[in-house]
Design an enzyme around this catalytic site. Structure first.
Site, PDB file in Angstrom:
ATOM      1  N   LYS A   1       4.530   0.268   9.982  1.00  0.00           N
ATOM      2  CA  LYS A   1       4.593   1.539   9.267  1.00  0.00           C
ATOM      3  C   LYS A   1       4.027   2.658  10.114  1.00  0.00           C
ATOM      4  O   LYS A   1       4.484   3.796  10.059  1.00  0.00           O
ATOM      5  CB  LYS A   1       3.814   1.440   7.944  1.00  0.00           C
ATOM      6  CG  LYS A   1       4.682   1.028   6.765  1.00  0.00           C
ATOM      7  CD  LYS A   1       3.984   1.317   5.451  1.00  0.00           C
ATOM      8  CE  LYS A   1       3.429   0.046   4.860  1.00  0.00           C
ATOM      9  NZ  LYS A   1       2.696   0.271   3.598  1.00  0.00           N
TER      10      LYS A   1
ATOM     11  N   ARG B   1       5.805 -12.790   9.394  1.00  0.00           N
ATOM     12  CA  ARG B   1       6.512 -11.555   9.082  1.00  0.00           C
ATOM     13  C   ARG B   1       7.821 -11.493   9.858  1.00  0.00           C
ATOM     14  O   ARG B   1       8.003 -12.174  10.863  1.00  0.00           O
ATOM     15  CB  ARG B   1       5.638 -10.361   9.434  1.00  0.00           C
ATOM     16  CG  ARG B   1       5.445 -10.189  10.949  1.00  0.00           C
ATOM     17  CD  ARG B   1       4.476  -9.068  11.268  1.00  0.00           C
ATOM     18  NE  ARG B   1       4.824  -7.875  10.545  1.00  0.00           N
ATOM     19  CZ  ARG B   1       3.931  -6.985  10.128  1.00  0.00           C
ATOM     20  NH1 ARG B   1       2.654  -7.169  10.383  1.00  0.00           N
ATOM     21  NH2 ARG B   1       4.311  -5.920   9.474  1.00  0.00           N
TER      22      ARG B   1
ATOM     23  N   GLU C   1       0.880  -1.169   0.000  1.00  0.00           N
ATOM     24  CA  GLU C   1       0.000   0.000   0.000  1.00  0.00           C
ATOM     25  C   GLU C   1       0.921   1.223   0.000  1.00  0.00           C
ATOM     26  O   GLU C   1       1.853   1.288   0.818  1.00  0.00           O
ATOM     27  CB  GLU C   1      -0.877   0.043   1.254  1.00  0.00           C
ATOM     28  CG  GLU C   1      -1.852   1.224   1.195  1.00  0.00           C
ATOM     29  CD  GLU C   1      -2.630   1.452   2.486  1.00  0.00           C
ATOM     30  OE1 GLU C   1      -2.264   0.871   3.521  1.00  0.00           O
ATOM     31  OE2 GLU C   1      -3.590   2.241   2.452  1.00  0.00           O
TER      32      GLU C   1
END
Length: 553
Positions: free
Chosen positions: A267, A257, A33
RNA sequence: UGCCCGAUAGUAUAAAGGUAGUACAACGGUUUUUGGUACCGUUUGUCUAGGUUCGAAUCCUGGUCGGGCAACCA
């Protein structure tokens, strides 16, 4: 390829699918994104997705997952592309979920016609209240049984901008009692009168992630849609939509992850560090972002190697920062140009070396390289700068650097013997006096003298001044997310130390951003973006391993 | 008290019912004009209790622990 590496679970799935003939070509995608900069965790996903198609053939698309116009920016699109290219990967198609808005809209209409979606005029609070909890089933909205015609009409009016933000949503009609919360009539479309970075004002309704991702994969005939573990429970919805829409069945697979010790990886948190000025920006050399690591002096090779070594699995993990450092040292050891720099200078005077004499010595640029990296000229004279920590007034046991009466080799030059030293009123050593032994010249030593220590130096009259920025871990604790309170409470106050007055070989006046340097015995350094021809500025990428510091502890 | 994932040295990651291996870390040594590099060696592990089996890290059952799931974020 002699080294046989075992397959990770995704490679196993792919080999099975390829061998069984399920797919002829492997197609993956990397779907960021564009709402922030890419970090080392993304690098893991990038190396995985691109690495897979590099290994098995096929290709990887870059698809920007831009379904939320309020957080997304073209600046991020550009930085993300730069980072992926810098890491060494090339995508087949540059795509945007927003390219599919028309098709996605048609898919929604299709679902409505199948009575599998409805327009809900409940508020966000009402939807949440009726959703139930993980242990209690939800309750259907009063709008759940609207007719297909009414839903069709309402949905087109949503698209046409007849409603304000938040007035209504399009929801899938699935199962309010599902044990999977995501299957309790998930929202498919919401109204946002916001300009989109690519479609501008064309739309005022935007699809949710779940109504965009799987279908986008499907449209691109992605064979293996690889994502992180938090999407495991989304897979049921992913499959449901593909099945009901009757479109290409992309399959989703999830891996754990990356978590790296002494840093944060979300983020949101990284954005907070940027916005609240805890760091100088997304590319601050202390940040775990790709751009931060790049500025810090990490190489793409070392990051790829790191991603390769950490492996792919499904269990939660916390990788030691030391592994990343190992990888960059390993690469830089082979490639960095060796030079001498003195970070904490103290004057050394060679009392038996002629005052006005300058001698040009030759140094190998990289003993690890096949051709030794070529050579360079290093001026030598009777006054040098050496590292303050290389002298000890009262030597520790096993100390084999400079101390009263001891001998060391000056790298690339002569063996010197410490004869005397001076101190100031506070007791700080201000000057060291040595004599040199003429027949010990590097490469032409006929003295037969053996010394254990070799130290680096810079000729005082020839030295260039430089600013050097030393970095340390950003946080003081291994896992800032897991600690009590705010993660920012654990920021390391000493994560940066700036040395204004360091001295460096004159050779470095031609220093280049494209070359990584090893400051002998100190570490690996690179020219910082702030550097100018008048003021050289270096970032320490990583220090060298220091066995002495360890034994001395 | 629901559903889903997971659990192998300090950290990661292999072993597809048959010798628990590799890397990093740690420790010790050899080499060295970087106390770097390279090389050699050592230590350390299958969450737990049952079951199936000649044989279980692996299959089954119960438990324990860790993570995720109740955004008009992705």
């Amino acid at each position: 390829m002699s080294e046989e590496r075992s397959l990770n679970f995704i490679e196993e799935i792919i080999e099975n699918d390829l061998n069984s003939g399920k797919y002829a070509t492997l197609i993956t995608r990397f779907p960021p994104e564009p709402n922030g900069y890419l970090h080392i965790g993304h690098a893991k996903a990038i190396c995985l997705n691109f690495g897979l198609t590099k290994k098995y053939g096929g290709y990887t698309n870059l698809r920007f997952d831009d379904t939320n116009p309020v957080t997304e920016k073209t600046e991020y699109v550009n930085s993300q592309q730069e980072d992926i290219k810098w890491l060494g990967f090339q995508w087949k198609n540059e795509l945007y979920t927003s390219d599919y808005f028309d098709t996605l809209y048609d898919y929604a209409v299709d679902l409505i016609k199948k009575d599998l979606a409805y327009v809900d005029h409940s508020t966000a609070e009402e939807i949440a209240a009726l959703k139930g909890t993980p242990t209690e089933p939800g309750i259907g909205s009063t709008y759940r049984n609207r007719s297909v015609e009414e839903n069709l009409d309402l949905f087109s009016r949503m698209k046409n901008g007849e409603f304000e933000d938040g007035i209504c949503t399009l929801r899938a009609k699935i199962d309010m009692a599902s044990p999977n919360m995501l299957m309790r009539d998930p929202i498919l479309y919401r109204i946002k009168h916001a300009a989109h970075h690519r479609t501008g004002d064309k739309w005022c309704i935007y699809p949710m992630y779940d109504f965009a991702h799987g279908q986008s994969d499907s449209m691109e005939t992605i064979t293996h849609s690889i994502c992180t573990l938090e999407y495991v429970s989304h897979r049921e919805l992913y499959d449901w939509l593909i099945e009901k829409l009757g479109i290409f069945p992309s399959k989703q697979y999830e891996f754990a992850r990356l978590n790296l010790s002494y840093t944060v990886m979300s983020k949101r948190k990284l954005l907070q560090l940027v916005n609240e000025d805890f760091v100088s920006g997304w590319n601050d050399p202390r940040m775990p972002t790709i751009s931060g690591l790049r500025r810090r002096g990490y190489t793409p090779e070392s990051i790829r190697e790191f991603c390769d070594r950490i492996g792919i699995a499904k269990r939660e993990n916390l990788i030691e920062l030391g592994l990343l450092e190992f990888c960059v040292r390993e690469h830089l050891n082979k490639t960095a140009t060796r030079v001498m720099a003195v970070l904490d200078p103290i004057k050394l005077v060679i009392t038996n070396y002629q005052k006005d004499q300058t001698e040009i010595l030759i140094g190998e640029n990289n003993p690890e390289a096949e051709d030794k990296g070529g050579t360079r000229e290093i001026p030598f004279s009777n006054e040098l700068w050496i590292e303050r920590e290389d002298f000890m007034e009262e030597p520790a046991k096993k100390w084999f650097r400079l101390a009263p009466g001891s001998m060391v080799r000056l790298k690339h030059a002569y063996i010197v013997k410490c004869e005397d030293f001076k101190k100031d009123a506070e007791g700080n050593v201000t000057e060291i006096h040595c004599t040199y032994i003429p027949d010990t010249k590097s490469g032409a030593d006929t003295s037969g003298i053996n010394v254990k220590g070799t130290i680096h130096w810079v000729s005082r009259q020839h030295a260039k001044n430089a600013e050097i920025r030393l970095y340390d871990r950003l946080f003081t604790v291994e896992s800032p997310d897991a600690e009590e309170g705010d993660f920012k409470d654990y920021l390391n106050p000493n994560s940066i130390e700036v040395i204004k007055q360091a001295y460096i070989e004159p050779y470095m006046s031609n220093a280049s951003k494209d070359i990584r340097y090893q400051f002998i015995r100190k570490g690996y350094y690179c020219l910082d973006d702030d550097s100018t021809p008048e003021l050289l500025i270096f970032n320490r990428t990583v220090s060298l391993k220091d066995a002495w510091a360890k034994t001395n502890k």
